[in-house]
Design an enzyme around this catalytic site. Structure first.
Site: not given
Ligand code: FPP
Length: 235
Positions: A14, A62
């Site tokens: 996250d 998401n």
């Molecule tokens: C959460 O951070 C992250 C995600 C929803 C996406 C996770 C994806 C990756 C790490 C990319 C690579 C993954 C793979 C499996 C190849 P957020 O966007 O919710 O962050 P925030 O809470 O700061 O908005």
């Protein structure tokens, strides 16, 4: 103190969006950096003799994000699946996915299929990518499969136990020993509810794009100091 290496580590990666926004960048830049971090951490995990790694790549919630961000993530998955995990494949790690297939494009499904079929005979570890995943959905789907077996007469109600449930999850994985969540949020967010039953939880303020091997070691150190009783009283 258990001083053990966990068998199954799960990570909620996250903080990608906040990492980017803090730098005046688009949220997608955070996901790009997050993917690089995952590549490094996945290699590190299997070097540490951990057998199973599960990561939360995309939840069923998401889809509510802006189309631009969702499209970016889907294209990132395709790109990353093609090239970022060669080294863990070479180490003999089997790659599996947990989640629903609906809503995913043919291109994403094809990239997923390639990864799973290429590594299906690998036995040195498991990399479980939760994509279009929800923990409650997983339990609901397992319940439906079991109900069907009962209906067909291939399973008796008296035979239903936690092993049967585990076998009917998206993948039959061992219980999670250590769950790491980055970015200072203290929630499970519908992640692997069944497998987390007795997991030790580790939360850090570090945002996922800033996470690294040293931070992973801190989580392992913390795990090594936990007293795991699984509901029993220590003698
Ligand atoms: C959460 O951070 C992250 C995600 C929803 C996406 C996770 C994806 C990756 C790490 C990319 C690579 C993954 C793979 C499996 C190849 P957020 O966007 O919710 O962050 P925030 O809470 O700061 O908005």
């Amino acid at each position: 103190m258990n001083n053990e290496v966990p068998n199954h580590v799960a990570i909620i990666m996250d903080g990608n969006g906040r990492w980017a926004q803090k730098r005046g960048l688009k949220r997608t830049k955070g996901h790009q950096k997050g993917a690089e971090v995952l590549k490094k951490i996945s290699e590190y995990v299997y070097d540490k003799k951990i057998k199973v790694l599960s990561v939360f790549a995309f939840s069923t919630e998401n889809w509510k994000r802006d189309k631009e961000e969702v499209d970016y993530l889907m294209n990132l998955f395709i790109k990353v699946f093609k090239k970022n995990f060669d080294s863990i494949k070479e180490k003999g790690v089997k790659i599996v996915f947990s989640g629903l297939k609906d809503k995913l494009s043919d291109k994403v499904l094809k990239a997923m299929d390639e990864m799973t079929s290429e590594t299906k005979n690998n036995e040195n570890g498991i990399f479980n990518i939760c994509l279009n995943y929800g923990g409650q959905d997983e339990i609901v789907e397992a319940t439906k499969k079991i109900a069907k077996e009962v209906q067909n007469g291939t399973l008796d109600i008296s035979e239903i136990n936690s092993k049967v449930l585990s076998k009917n999850m998206f993948n039959n994985l061992p219980p999670i020993d250590l769950m790491i969540r980055t970015s200072g949020e203290f929630r499970i967010s519908n992640f692997m509810l069944w497998q987390l039953a007795y997991a030790e939880l580790y939360f850090t303020d570090v945002l996922w794009p800033d996470f690294n091997e040293e931070e992973f070691d801190k989580a392992l150190d913390s795990f090594g100091k936990r007293d795991r009783r699984f509901g029993a009283v220590k003698k």
